[in-house]
Design an enzyme around this catalytic site. Structure first.
Site, PDB file in Angstrom:
ATOM      1  N   GLU A 130       0.969  -1.268   0.414  1.00 26.64           N
ATOM      2  CA  GLU A 130       0.207   0.064  -0.201  1.00 26.64           C
ATOM      3  C   GLU A 130       1.331   1.391  -0.423  1.00 26.64           C
ATOM      4  OE1 GLU A 130      -3.646   0.199  -0.102  1.00 26.64           O
ATOM      5  OE2 GLU A 130      -2.785   1.901  -0.418  1.00 26.64           O
ATOM      6  N   GLY A 135       1.772   6.961  -1.284  1.00 22.88           N
ATOM      7  CA  GLY A 135       1.977   7.169   0.372  1.00 22.88           C
ATOM      8  C   GLY A 135       0.991   6.758   0.800  1.00 22.88           C
ATOM      9  N   ILE A 137      -2.163   7.288   1.295  1.00 19.31           N
ATOM     10  CA  ILE A 137      -3.730   7.245   0.659  1.00 19.31           C
ATOM     11  C   ILE A 137      -3.538   5.792   0.199  1.00 19.31           C
ATOM     12  CG2 ILE A 137      -5.150   7.743  -1.332  1.00 19.31           C
ATOM     13  CD1 ILE A 137      -3.198  10.709  -1.675  1.00 19.31           C
ATOM     14  N   ASP A 202      10.672   8.566  -9.915  1.00 18.53           N
ATOM     15  CA  ASP A 202       9.555   7.751  -9.227  1.00 18.53           C
ATOM     16  C   ASP A 202       8.027   8.036  -9.255  1.00 18.53           C
ATOM     17  OD1 ASP A 202       8.945   8.319  -5.790  1.00 18.53           O
ATOM     18  OD2 ASP A 202       7.690   9.453  -7.141  1.00 18.53           O
ATOM     19  N   LYS A 206       5.795   4.395  -9.952  1.00 22.02           N
ATOM     20  CA  LYS A 206       4.718   5.036  -8.962  1.00 22.02           C
ATOM     21  C   LYS A 206       2.650   4.513 -10.289  1.00 22.02           C
ATOM     22  CE  LYS A 206       5.219   7.124  -5.354  1.00 22.02           C
ATOM     23  NZ  LYS A 206       5.489   9.053  -4.801  1.00 22.02           N
TER      24      LYS A 206
END
Lengths: 443, 443
Positions: A130, A135, A137, A202, A206
Site C-alpha cells: 500500500e 504514500g 492514501i 518516481d 508509481k
C-alpha cells in the site's frame, strides 16, 4: 485458554518511514494486538550501520546488520530499505522462508514486480505494498479489490509530492522553477539530488504500479512514457492561469484502441499537463497527492491525502502489517495478484490528447495561415489561436515577432508530435516556446 | 489440466443495484473469470415476484422465489434485497451453509451487524459490505484494512446523496428546502417517501457502520445522534454563504474524552452543519458523496465519488464478489471483523463543537448584554456577534426587532445546548431562528 503466539516482525531499514514504523509498532503494540487477535513483536531492525544516528528513539539492541538471520525467524518481513539490491534478495528470501512481506519499494515493484508476485504465489505468501504508491492514501486496496469487479478506464494521478509542491508554488506565488525547487529543498520536500522527482522517475514507477493493478496486466516501468517538469517555465504557468488551467505533473494510465491496428490496449505516461481549474485535481495543493479514477460502473472517484512523509507513509505500512498479521491468525494462503488479463501495452503515439502549443513567430503577413496549414496537413484540427504581438517596452511600432498560442482539438499523439516537429522547422517560427498536453476533461 | 470449478453465485433481490449486478455478471463473465482464476456463474436470482418488470434484460429462467433453495447450492450469496427480514434470515442461512456473503444492506448491518459478524467468524466465512456505505466509493476496505494500523481520530462524511443534492441546490440556486426536495424527487434522487434520507436515518446507519470500522468497536445505530435537514431554511443557507460557510449534512464520528469523567471514548452524530467553503467537503456537489478521514499517522485523507445509483453501487458489490471468489480459489477462511477494542460510546453532550445561533430579539437597549451574560453563565465563550435591525420596508424608524447572529468558540455540546435553552426562555428573545454547529475546522 491458550493464546495465539506473538507474531515476529522483521523490519529492514530504519530511514524516515522505517523509524516511524518501528516507533508506532513499539508504542501501539497493545492496541495493534487487540485488532490482530495476537501479539506482535518487533524482532529486530536490519540496518547497514547499527550506530548511525536515528530520528526516533529506538532501543539499540533491536538493530542488527544480519538481515538474512533476522528474516529467517520472522513471520512477517517489512522491507523499507528501498533500492533494488539487496531488497530483492531479502524479499525473495522472506517469501521462500514462508513469511508474508510488506514493502513500500516502488522502484523494486516497478522493475521486478512479476518475479516477486510469482514467488509469493508459488508458496501462498502475500505481498502487501500500500505504501508503494500514494504514500498514506489508500489506493492500492481500492484498485486491487474494491474495483476488481469494475473496468477502470482511466487514472489521472498527482502521485509525486515534490513536483506538486513546486508546480503549486509556481502557480500560487509566480515563482520560477529554480526558486520553487530551492524552497522545496529547504523545506525537506526535495532531496539533495532531486532528479528522481523532477525528472518524473518516481512518478513513472508509481504509474507502472497503478497501471498494473488497474488493468490486471504486468506493466513494466520502461513502458511508461516519461517527461519531467524541469522545462516548465513561470511564463507557461502564468499563461495557463490566464486560460483557466493549472500545470500539474500527471500520471495517466488509460485504456484505448490503436486506431491504425484496431488493437485494444493500455498506456501509461507521466508528463506535465494543463488541468482545468474546475477539475478536482486542480485543488490539490502543496505536497499533497490525489488519484482520480474513472471506472465504467463506479464513475468518477478520487482519493486524496499525503503522498509522502515518514509518519504518513508509516500508516500505510502498518495497515499492511495488520492485514498480514490478521491473515496469519485466520490461516490460509494469500490471494495472488491479478495480472492475467495481459492487455497489450500500446505505444504512446496511439494516445488521444490535446496540445497547447506556444510559438514565437516572425510578425509578417501570412504566417498564421502557413502554420495553420501545417496542422491541417497532419489531420490536426485547431480549436483556438491567440496571437499577440511582442512589443518592446515603449516601442510599440518596432515589434518584429509575435506569440502564437494554439490549442488543438483532440487528436492522435503521434499526429500532434509530428505537427510540432514540422512547425518547429518552419522558417517563420523562431522558437517553440512550450508544448503542453491538456488533460482531465470529461468527454 | 483440471480447471477450478465454476463458482456459483446466488443473487437475492433484483432492484436498481441487483439488476445491474446481474447484468454485469452476465456480460463480463469472461473478464471476471480471468481476474478470479475460476469461472463465475450466476446460479439464480431470488425475487418476490418472478414476473415483475425489470430495468435490465435478464433471462427469465434465472428468477426464482425459492431464496433458501438457491442459497443452499451457492458458493457466494449476494444480498441486495434490503430491509431487516428476511434478509437477516437468508444471510445467516448462507453463512451456516458455508457460503461467503456480499451485502449492501446498511440497515441490517447497522442493527444486526455483530450477530452476522459473529456467525461468519464462527465458520470462517467472510462478510463483505463495501456497498453499504459510500455507494461506489471504496471506503470500507480503506478503513477496515489500509488504516488498521493507524488511529482514526475523526470522520466527517457526506454520506447521503439525496440530502447533499437538496442542500447543494439550496446553496447554488437559492431554492427553498421544499422546492429542492421536489426537484430531487423529479430527478429520481429522492424516493416517493423521502423520510429515510431527509430525516437522516440513512446517514445515521452509515455513520454507525463507519464508526464501528474506524474505532474497532460495535457501534449500534441507536447510539448515533441524529438530526435531519427538514428545518434548514433558505435564509439559513444564505446567511451561511455570507459568512463563508456552506450547509452540509455531515456524519461525524470522533474520538474524544468526556471532560467530567475523563473517560476516553467515541461518538457518532449526523446533523446539518456549517462547513468552511475552503474545506474539501464544501466542493462536494450534486448527489456526490465524500468521506474525510483524519488519522493520527496518515493525516487528512478524502475519498470522493458517487454515493448511490444502481450502476455505481453495483461496482462496489462486484468488487466484493471478486474478492470473495478469489479468497475461495486461494482457500482459507475469511478474516473476522476487528471490534475488539470496545471503546466506550459517549453521550453526545460530551462532544466539543461550535454553535452559530440566530435569534430574533426585541430591539431595546441592554438586550445584547443580557443575552451575552447567558452565554458566560454556561461557560460558553462568544467569538462574534452580528446585530442587524429588522426594518420594515420603507419604515426605517419603526423597527421593533433585531436579528442577532452569535458564533461561539469551541465548547461542550451540553453547555451549548443548555445555553440555547436558557436563551430561548429569555423574555427579550422572540424566536430562536436557527442553531447550527460549525464543523470541519482544523485545530
Amino acid at each position: 485458554m491458550i493464546e495465539y503466539r506473538n507474531l515476529r516482525v522483521a523490519l529492514l531499514g530504519a530511514g524516515s518511514v522505517g523509524s516511524q514504523v518501528a516507533r508506532l509498532l513499539l508504542e501501539n503494540r497493545d492496541e495493534l494486538a487487540q485488532r490482530i487477535g495476537a501479539g506482535i513483536e518487533l524482532a529486530g531492525i536490519a540496518v547497514r550501520n547499527v550506530d548511525a544516528p536515528r530520528d526516533v528513539d529506538i532501543p539499540r539492541e533491536l538493530f542488527t546488520t544480519d538481515a538474512l538471520g533476522l528474516i529467517e525467524s520472522a513471520d512477517i518481513v517489512v522491507e523499507l530499505m528501498g533500492g533494488i539490491e539487496p531488497a530483492r534478495e531479502y524479499i525473495l528470501a522472506a517469501i521462500t522462508s514462508g513469511a508474508d512481506v510488506v514493502t513500500g519499494n516502488k522502484a523494486l515493484l516497478a522493475t521486478h514486480g512479476p518475479e516477486l508476485f510469482t514467488a509469493a504465489e508459488r508458496v501462498g505468501a502475500q505481498l502487501y505494498y500500500e505504501a508503494a504508491a500514494g504514500g498514506a492514501i489508500p489506493i492500492i486496496r481500492p484498485l486491487r479489490e474494491s474495483l476488481a469487479g469494475d473496468r477502470v478506464e482511466r487514472i489521472l494521478g498527482i502521485v509525486n509530492g515534490t513536483t506538486n509542491f513546486i508546480l503549486d508554488r509556481m502557480d500560487t506565488d509566480g515563482d520560477t522553477f529554480e526558486n520553487a525547487l530551492a524552497v522545496a529543498t529547504e523545506l525537506g520536500y526535495a532531496e539533495a539530488d532531486p532528479t528522481a522527482d523532477i525528472e518524473a522517475y518516481d512518478a513513472a514507477q508509481k504509474a507502472a504500479i497503478l497501471a498494473s493493478l488497474a488493468f490486471h496486466t504486468s506493466f513494466p516501468v520502461e513502458a511508461v512514457h516519461r517527461e519531467g517538469i524541469t522545462t516548465v517555465t513561470a511564463a507557461q504557468v502564468e499563461s495557463a492561469q490566464k486560460a483557466g488551467f493549472v500545470v500539474k505533473l500527471l500520471a495517466i494510465c488509460e485504456r484505448h484502441t490503436d486506431p491504425t491496428t484496431g488493437v485494444e490496449g493500455v498506456t501509461a505516461r507521466v508528463h506535465p499537463a494543463l488541468v482545468d481549474r474546475r477539475h478536482p485535481l486542480a485543488a490539490v495543493h502543496d505536497a499533497k497527492n490525489a488519484v482520480f479514477v474513472q471506472a465504467e460502473a463506479a464513475g468518477d472517484l478520487m482519493f486524496y491525502g499525503a503522498g509522502a512523509g515518514g509518519l504518513e507513509t508509516a500508516s500505510a505500512v502498518l495497515g499492511d502489517l495488520v492485514s498480514a498479521a490478521r491473515r496469519h491468525v485466520a490461516g490460509g494462503p494469500g490471494v495472488g495478484e491479478s495480472t492475467q488479463a495481459n492487455v497489450p501495452i500500446l505505444p504512446i503515439g496511439t494516445v488521444v490528447t490535446r496540445y497547447q502549443i506556444t510559438l514565437t513567430v516572425a510578425d509578417r503577413p501570412g504566417v498564421l495561415s502557413q502554420i495553420a496549414a501545417l496542422f491541417s496537413d497532419h489531420g490536426v484540427s485547431v480549436e483556438a489561436v491567440q496571437q499577440s504581438v511582442a512589443t518592446a517596452r515603449g516601442q510599440e511600432t518596432d515589434a518584429r515577432t509575435a506569440t502564437l498560442v494554439i490549442v488543438t482539438h483532440e487528436a492522435l499523439e503521434s499526429a500532434l508530435a509530428a505537427t510540432v516537429e514540422s512547425v518547429a522547422r518552419h522558417d517563420a517560427v523562431e522558437r517553440v516556446v512550450s508544448v503542453l498536453r491538456v488533460e482531465g476533461e470529461t468527454a
